[in-house]
Every structure is written in C-alpha cells, then in structure tokens.
Design an enzyme around this catalytic site. Structure first.
Site, PDB file in Angstrom:
ATOM      1  N   ASP A   1       0.837  -1.213   0.000  1.00  0.00           N
ATOM      2  CA  ASP A   1       0.000   0.000   0.000  1.00  0.00           C
ATOM      3  C   ASP A   1       0.859   1.245   0.000  1.00  0.00           C
ATOM      4  OD1 ASP A   1       0.946  -0.611   2.564  1.00  0.00           O
ATOM      5  OD2 ASP A   1      -0.762   0.289   3.585  1.00  0.00           O
TER       6      ASP A   1
ATOM      7  N   ARG B   1       5.196   4.398   6.241  1.00  0.00           N
ATOM      8  CA  ARG B   1       4.766   4.328   7.641  1.00  0.00           C
ATOM      9  C   ARG B   1       4.749   2.872   8.150  1.00  0.00           C
ATOM     10  NH1 ARG B   1      -1.130   5.834   5.881  1.00  0.00           N
ATOM     11  NH2 ARG B   1      -1.955   3.762   5.428  1.00  0.00           N
TER      12      ARG B   1
ATOM     13  N   GLU C   1       3.283   0.210   8.130  1.00  0.00           N
ATOM     14  CA  GLU C   1       2.238  -0.556   7.472  1.00  0.00           C
ATOM     15  C   GLU C   1       2.904  -1.357   6.354  1.00  0.00           C
ATOM     16  OE1 GLU C   1      -1.368   1.305   7.581  1.00  0.00           O
ATOM     17  OE2 GLU C   1      -2.431  -0.247   6.490  1.00  0.00           O
TER      18      GLU C   1
ATOM     19  N   TRP D   1     -11.077  -5.879  -2.296  1.00  0.00           N
ATOM     20  CA  TRP D   1      -9.814  -6.429  -1.797  1.00  0.00           C
ATOM     21  C   TRP D   1      -9.671  -7.872  -2.311  1.00  0.00           C
ATOM     22  CZ3 TRP D   1     -11.566  -1.963  -0.402  1.00  0.00           C
ATOM     23  CH2 TRP D   1     -10.682  -1.007   0.077  1.00  0.00           C
TER      24      TRP D   1
ATOM     25  N   GLU E   1      -2.440   8.833  -0.736  1.00  0.00           N
ATOM     26  CA  GLU E   1      -3.472   7.948  -0.202  1.00  0.00           C
ATOM     27  C   GLU E   1      -4.829   8.637  -0.142  1.00  0.00           C
ATOM     28  OE1 GLU E   1      -2.783   6.888   3.881  1.00  0.00           O
ATOM     29  OE2 GLU E   1      -3.963   5.054   3.636  1.00  0.00           O
TER      30      GLU E   1
ATOM     31  N   HIS F   1       0.717   6.211  -2.106  1.00  0.00           N
ATOM     32  CA  HIS F   1      -0.204   5.086  -2.296  1.00  0.00           C
ATOM     33  C   HIS F   1      -0.563   5.064  -3.780  1.00  0.00           C
ATOM     34  CE1 HIS F   1      -1.138   4.065   1.848  1.00  0.00           C
ATOM     35  NE2 HIS F   1      -2.224   3.391   1.506  1.00  0.00           N
TER      36      HIS F   1
HETATM   37  C1  BGC Z   1      -4.045   0.865   3.873  1.00  0.00           C
HETATM   38  C2  BGC Z   1      -4.854   0.782   2.621  1.00  0.00           C
HETATM   39  C3  BGC Z   1      -5.679  -0.462   2.733  1.00  0.00           C
HETATM   40  C4  BGC Z   1      -6.673  -0.176   3.840  1.00  0.00           C
HETATM   41  C5  BGC Z   1      -7.715  -1.218   4.029  1.00  0.00           C
HETATM   42  C6  BGC Z   1      -5.016   1.103   4.980  1.00  0.00           C
HETATM   43  O1  BGC Z   1      -4.427   1.277   6.195  1.00  0.00           O
HETATM   44  O2  BGC Z   1      -3.036   1.800   3.795  1.00  0.00           O
HETATM   45  O3  BGC Z   1      -4.256   1.125   1.470  1.00  0.00           O
HETATM   46  O4  BGC Z   1      -6.195  -0.970   1.590  1.00  0.00           O
HETATM   47  O5  BGC Z   1      -6.000   0.120   5.035  1.00  0.00           O
HETATM   48  O6  BGC Z   1      -8.384  -1.124   5.213  1.00  0.00           O
END
Ligand code: BGC
Length: 880
Positions: free
Chosen positions: A474, A478, A480, A544, A762, A783
């Site tokens: 994504d 950060r 993630e 998703w 994002e 993103h």
């Molecule tokens: C991510 C997204 C992801 C989403 C789904 C986020 O924290 O950065 O890109 O698809 O959560 O819940």
C-alpha cells in the site's frame, strides 16, 4: 531485409524472466522473442543452444521451428538439468535457406539446484523475545585445491542476509531473500562467486538482519516475530574446477567450521531504521587470516522452524539500486559551536530509496543521525507524525575512519532527510541516493501537451516503483507497508500497462492462492500475518478479495499466457464460488450481516470523516455486489479462453442474476440509487449493472448531474475512482471526463500535482490546501490506488486499448481535444512496440500517427472516418 548488421529477432527471453537469469526454476522454460521486421512466409527460426552441465563439457544443439510462433513456445530441447548453464540464440532463415539478419543477442540462463542440502544455522545464545536485537555475523573458512572455473553460492535465510566472500560483497541485491509467506515458501537465490574465490583458504561471511521475518510489521506499532524469532542463513557453495571435479561447502552446525558473533548493527528494522556502530566492526572478519577469538565467536546452532517452508528458486532477479540520484538541495539548518550541523536534504523525488553517505571528518564515537520523511510541515520541519512507529531513523557511530555508509536491513520512503551531527559542510559529493524497486521491464509510456497531466503520470509511475519491492504494498513509509489486496486490485490495470511485472505479480499470487486455501478466503493483505494473534474468522471482502480475479486476468490479457491463466483459475473459481452461498436470494451480497460489516466499501470516499475513512456514503453491500457481478463476468471470460464453456455459461448466468439483484434492490424506478452517492452511479454504469433501459437512462443522467454539480471534483474513494472516468466514457461524456481529469481543485488528480506531489497520495487531501499535513493518523503520500486513473489516461487519452490476450488485436481510438492538444503513448507488447501519437491541427482536425508491430492488428476508430483495421505498418491519418 538482408542487412547483416540487423537484429530482426530481439528481446529473446525465457518464461517471464526479464533477461539473463541465474538460478531459474524451470527445466523446460518457454521461449519468446519479437521480430523487428516482416517475416516472409514459410521462414523458420534456428535456435542454437550451447549447454554445459555441472562439471561437464559444452555441447551445442540446434532446433529449427516455423517462424510464425514466437511467443511462449515450448522448449524444443531435452530438459535443463539442475546447475546446467545454457546460452541460446535465435536466427531467422528464409524458406530458401538464406539467413535473414543476425542471430539474436544471446540469452544466458542457468538452472538452480533443487533443494539445498545445507542446514539453517544461526546463533546458539538466547536472545530477547522483543525486537531491536543486535544483528549477528556468521562465517566459515574453506579450502579450494585450485582456482575454480565456476563457483556458485545458493543462499536463503530466515530473516535477511548479505554475504561477503574474502572481504567482497556478493552481488548487488538488497533484502535477500525477500518477502514471501514464510510458512509457505522461501526463495533461494543463486549468486555467481567465481571471481570472489581463490586457490587455498577462503572465507564466507554472512550478515543477518530481522527483515519481515522477525522485525516489526503491521500498522499502529505492529508486532515483531511474525514468522519466527530466530534468524538463520542457509548457504551452499559449489565450486567447479577445470579438471571436472568439484568442492561443495554446506552450512551446518556439526562440522564446527561455522562460527558466529555479534556484528556492528545494533538494531535494524525495515521501517524504524538502522543503528550502526562502526567501532564494533571486526576488521577483515570475512577474509582469510582473521583470528576468531573464542570469546566472541561461538559455534553456530542449527535453527529449525515449524512449518518448514518450501525452498524455491527465486522467480525474478533481486532488488537492486535502479538509479543513483543526487539531492535537489542541501541546506544547513543549524550549526553548533562544536562545528556539528543539522542539514536538510531534499532529494526532489519521493520514493523508496536509501542515502549512501560519505562519513568523513568524524571522530571515533561521534554519531550522525539521519531521519527521513515524505513531506515537510509548514514550519519546514520533517513531517514524521504520519510515519507512526516507522520513524525511518538511521544512526551511524563512527570508528574515526572515513567510509561510505548506507543502512543494510532498513529501507525508507522519503523525499526529505535531516542529517544531524555532521562535521563541516555537507555537499552533493557526500551523498549518493540509491533508488530501489523490483526488476521489471518498462512497457508503457505516456506524454502530452499538458504539463500537469504529465507530472501526474510520472507520479503514478513513481508510486508504482516505490511499492513494487518484493511485494506490491500500500505504501513504502509508515508502519504498514503491507501487501493490501485492494490497492493492487484497483491499480493492476495501470501497473501492468506501465511495466511487465508478470514474474513479480505471479510470485505474490502464489502466496495469495496458498493463503486463500489456508484461511478459507482471500486475505485483506498478503503475505498474511495476524495483527491480533488469531487467524480465525476471516471473511471475504469485496474489491480487496477481487484481486484474486483481476490480477491474474490482467496478466493473462497482457501476456496471452494460457498456462498462467490455468494456474490461477482454481483460485479465481474459489473466490467466486465461496461468495455465491453468501448472496441473498435476489443476488445481493448481504445474506449475512457480519459479511456486510466486514466490507471496506468505497474506502476513503472524500465525503467520509477524515478520522473514519470506512464511513463512506455508499452502502457496503452495494459496492460488494457490484464488484462481485463484475468479477463473475471476468471469470466467465477466463473460462471461455480456457475452453470450459459450461463454466463460462455458469458464471455468466450468475453475473446476470447478481446484476438483476443490484438493479431491483438498489435502483428506484426513477433511477435514483440508494445513498445517491457518486460511487453508486459510477459502479452501476461502469459495470453495466442496470437491467432496464428506462432506469439506465435515468442513472446516466443522475451520474452526469452529480459530476457537473460538484464542479468536476471527485466524490469517490478506492472502489469508485478507478471506474469514474470509464463510466463517463460509457455514457459518451468524455468531455466531462476530461474536466474531471484536468480539474485542479481538491478532490482531484491534479490537485496533488499543484500541491507539489511527486507521487500519488493515499487521500485526495493528504496535504490540505493551506499546505498543512492532513491530521488523520492515516496519511500517506505514496499510495498507488488513486493513481488507477492511469488506465483511462492510457486507453482513452492515449487512445490505446488491448482487445485480445497478448495484444494481437487492439483498439486505437483516442479522445482528442478538451484541454489537451497532443498526446502520445508507446507500449511494448509481446509482438513489439505500438505507438499512437495524436495532435490537434490549426484547422481543428487531428493528425494521428500509428505504428502497428508485426503480428498485431489495430482496430482504428477515429472521428469522421469509417472504422478500419490496420495490420503491421506505419500510418498517418488526418481526421475530425
Ligand atoms: C491501507 C490501505 C488499505 C486499507 C484497508 C489502509 O491502512 O493503507 O491502502 O487498503 O488500510 O483497510
């Protein structure tokens, strides 16, 4: 045609590798190449193969095949053995035996070993079960009777590993062995170490790092030890001598020749950064003659894990520096009386990169601290808050010696960095910045008369690069950085246009298929690791989970590779079949309340509160049902290509049933859709879900009305945005699509450009109009999901749409004008390069220049002209 300096055959490749490759998996790789010229009827290709088995002699073989097949042709020789090297070239021959052009550039591939016989080894001492553990070194000495004619290192690890032999780093790859679902499989990498080894004593050294395996992973702090808590390397060295004999060295814990010690990396985390103390370096530790002090160097332990992953040869070349960039500006922010300063470095481009610094003038024990961020706050300081726990903070403590330093097991997404504790002046000559992304062939280019649009396109490209490092993520900055399926689901059509990422994406799909079986549905991110300690209760989530349909389908359309399609069809079927029982009787995906609650829907709808991005305007079951209908249709098409007509008809009927449910449940007689949100109309139109014509007309009017009354700003999030411009194309309002695309207000694609973005964001407003960073705790500037408009830009503005798997037939039909005076796209396809270039003439008409490669047919649809078909050639047409 008979020009002997000409390569008529170009881009020879095996399977979906990008070129030469050490350590391939396949014993019978399929071959592909392209022709640069027309191939006369009844020509043949002569494939010459030089092959050499491990410790064997070189043998030449020749195969002759009809020239018309040049894509993914069956391996025409006996299988390649493990360790065997082959060099191939292909030459065209006319039917009378005359050679046409020169042989192609040679292609070198070598098959990997099957399964290593070596063991996983690591440190024998107990380590803390938390993160931030000091990184170990492993070393061994071995003797070679002669200088080998060929030497290979086969290597993988639990964690990350870098190898050195006799003091020299092996290969240029970083973050080896990469990120896979480690419960499922690990990649084995092959390195050529012939030039590293010598007759007599040699040393192999390995630096280990935490990486994804046991480093901290996940959002809001995440967790460490997601796959295990003990690092290990597995190394097998094989050396071959001129006399046909060989020596093999296998990592193990029993011959007492493998030792380990603590290294100079005090801690290293992919996101948080690396802390390095050069005073702890053991000089010459990976060279012969180094004495391993028994206090510091202990015999290694064998490391086992459960489940034992499969070990497979890597399917693509490793992650290496793709370019070295220099700073755009370097500014001294402050300087202390001791002469040490703090400097701000602007690299000019946000992306996945690492600074390599010339550490000089530092006294022993002095520390330079480097912090990275994507953007600056309004007061000019680094904006580190959005990074959450992944503070991207490296620290280097000097031993007093000059050296160049770059972190090893950490990687950063940034444009700006502050460098603190720097003695004297920091200049450009002290900084090389290495940009990292996967090894992929760029296949798509776009350019136009509109400077902001070109920058937007470049931003899309950069966000793709930044997030294609082993796994499609994504974001790269950060805490993630995960393989969120939804992000790729919407971006895949743009991504596969820009780059041939087939091998890269298939690698990810292999884990996705495994996890779908293991957890009962497609996970929200892949590789999957549990954020709350449990793997239970996973529910299917639309958009998703639809990655399981759209990604393989896109790859099939790009490559025409039926084998690839067959490989992923079971996963595609399982996704659709798994949801069918969850539909209500009318076809809407809402039989179970918990399913609806699990949906993410039109994530980051700009009308949702900034601290609750999932609270969008469009009902979640509407988004889920719409995407499900579309996926059913794609699956039906996939089965038609696979020649399973029964399955195709079954999924077509299912799609029809779902579309009917969508219409009757969500659309009122007057065409108003429940929620009246932009996304709802966009999906209804783009996915052809409205079953009666009266309602369809009303829905189309309402869509246009909403777009116009918003002043051409965007009202959709992750689910609606990729379809927004396509929906306007469907209703014949590309003039409005252009207004949306070129709008500079927020929310809009060009707003991000106006605000100085060098990647796609994002949120539509990751940076607010007053220049401050969006206060939401989920604010990334890199993103790719909203960059999914790239697909429309390529297809409609560039004018090039693929109509057939493998690009045998494509549509050329650019939308010209409406704020853009000229545009051009080039596209490298399996048949060669297509070019479409259009410009508006002074008299208002348009000039279109088209190049169609050998073996493809263009369907030309231009204003004011009859539709026509064009075979290979160069065309200029005036229309309009
Ligand atoms: C991510 C997204 C992801 C989403 C789904 C986020 O924290 O950065 O890109 O698809 O959560 O819940």
């Amino acid at each position: 045609m008979n020009d002997m300096t000409n390569h008529i055959i170009v881009r020879l490749k095996a399977e979906h590798y990008t070129g030469n490759m050490l350590g391939i998996r396949d014993a019978r790789p399929r071959l592909s190449w392209q022709y640069t010229e027309h191939v006369p009827d009844r020509s043949t290709v002569v494939i010459t193969l030089r092959r050499r088995r491990f410790c064997g002699k070189s043998v030449t073989q020749v195969a002759q095949l009809p020239a018309e097949n040049h894509r993914l042709i069956e391996w025409p020789f006996n299988p390649i053995e493990e360790r065997e090297e082959v060099v191939l070239s292909v030459q065209l021959q006319a039917k009378d035996g005359i050679w046409l052009g020169e042989p192609s550039e040679p292609l070198h591939v070598e098959r990997a070993i099957g399964y290593p016989e070596s063991d996983f080894i690591g440190v024998p001492w107990p380590e803390y079960a938390t993160d931030h553990r000091r990184a170990p070194l492993v070393r061994t000495e071995f003797t070679l009777k002669d200088k080998p004619v060929r030497a290979r290192l086969y290597m993988t690890a639990y964690g990350l590993v870098e190898a050195e032999i006799n003091g020299n780093k092996v290969g240029d790859d970083i973050l080896t062995p990469g990120w896979t679902d480690y419960d499922n499989r690990l990649y084995l990498w092959t390195f050529d170490i012939t030039s590293h080894v010598q007759q007599g004593t040699n040393v192999a050294g390995f630096l280990l790092g935490d990486g994804w395996y046991r480093g901290r992973l996940g959002f809001f702090g995440g967790h460490a030890n997601n796959w295990g808590d003990r690092l290990a390397v597995n190394a097998q060295i094989e050396c071959e001598y001129a006399d046909g004999t060989n020596t093999r060295i296998l990592s193990n814990s029993w011959d007492r020749r493998w030792k380990c010690a603590l290294g100079p990396i005090l801690e290293s985390d992919l996101g948080e950064g690396e802390r390095y103390d050069a005073r702890l370096e053991q000089e010459h530790w990976s060279e012969p003659g180094f004495q391993t002090d028994a206090d510091a160097w202990k015999p290694v332990a064998e490391i086992s894990r459960d489940p034992v992953p499969k070990i497979l040869p890597a399917p693509f070349r490793g992650i290496q520096s793709r370019m070295i960039r220099k700073p755009q500006s370097i500014t001294c922010i402050q300087r202390g009386e001791d002469g040490l300063g703090t400097w701000l470095v602007d690299m000019g481009q946000n992306c996945t990169q690492r600074l390599r610094l010339h550490m000089h003038g530092l006294r022993r024990g002095q520390t330079v601290s480097i912090q990275h961020a994507e953007v600056l706050e309004r007061d000019g300081t680094l904006s580190t808050r959005p990074l959450r726990r992944a503070q991207q903070h490296d620290m280097y403590t000097s031993s007093g010696h000059d050296t160049w330093w770059e972190p090893r097991f950490s990687i950063h997404g940034f444009r700006y960095a502050t460098i603190d504790g720097w003695p004297g002046e920091l200049t450009e000559t002290d900084i090389d910045c290495n940009v990292y992304y996967a090894d992929m062939t760029q296949t798509g280019w776009f350019n136009s008369s509109h400077a902001l649009l070109n920058r937007f396109h470049s931003n899309v490209l950069w966000s793709m690069r930044s997030n294609f490092v082993f796994v499609p993520t994504d974001c790269p900055q950060r805490d993630e950085r995960m393989g969120w399926t939804g992000d790729l689901s919407v971006f895949a059509p743009t991504a596969t246009w820009l780059y041939d990422a087939t091998a890269f994406l298939c690698s990810w799909l292999d884990d996705l298929a495994y996890e779908q079986e293991r957890y009962g549905t497609v996970p929200l991110y892949c590789p999957w690791f549990s954020m709350n300690g449990t793997h239970n209760g996973m529910r299917p989530v639309a958009v998703w989970g639809d990655a399981a349909i759209i990604v393989p389908w896109q790859l099939f359309m790009e490559t025409g590779d039926l084998l690839l399609l067959h490989q992923y069809l079971p996963m595609m079927d399982r996704w659709i079949d798994g949801i069918a029982p969850r539909l209500s009787d009318d076809g809407v995906w809402d039989r179970y309340h918990d399913d609806v609650r699990a949906q993410i829907g039109d994530w980051l709808d700009p009308n949702a509160p900034s601290d609750d991005p999932g609270k969008e305007m469009t009902p979640k079951q509407l988004v889920a049902t719409a995407y499900y209908a579309r996926s059913c249709r794609i699956l039906a098409k996939a089965h038609r290509h696979a020649n399973d007509i029964d399955a195709a008809e079954h999924y077509e009927q299912l799609a029809e049933h779902v579309a009917e449910g969508f219409t009757s449940r969500f659309i009122a007689d007057d065409g108003l859709i429940t929620s009246d949100s932009e996304c709802a109309y966009v999906l209804a139109v783009a996915f052809d879900l409205v079953r009666d014509s009266k309602r369809r007309t009303a829905v189309e009017h309402r869509l246009l009305d909403k777009i116009q009354s918003s002043g051409y700003t965007i009202g959709t999030g992750f689910a609606g945005t990729p379809q927004l411009l396509h929906a306007l194309t469907k209703i014949g309002r590309e003039d409005s699509a252009m207004k949306l695309l070129l709008n500079e207000q927020c929310p809009g694609w060009l707003y991000q450009v106006i605000m100085g973005g060098t990647t796609t964001w994002e949120r539509w407003d990751s940076l607010l109009p007053d220049g401050s960073v969006n206060p939401g705790d989920m604010t990334s500037f890199n993103h790719y999901a909203l960059g999914s408009a790239g697909e429309w830009v390529h297809e409609r503005l560039g004018g090039l749409t693929n109509l057939q798997p493998g690009w045998g037939r494509f549509l050329v039909s650019p939308h010209m004008g409406d704020g853009v005076e000229n545009a051009n796209v080039s596209r490298l396809t399996p048949n060669g390069t297509i070019q479409v270039e259009w410009s508006t003439l002074d008299d208002g008409r348009h000039r279109v220049h088209l190049i169609v490669p050998e073996g493809s047919v263009a369907a030309l649809r231009l204003p004011g002209l009859e539709d026509r078909e064009c075979s290979a050639g160069d065309y200029v047409v005036v229309c309009g």
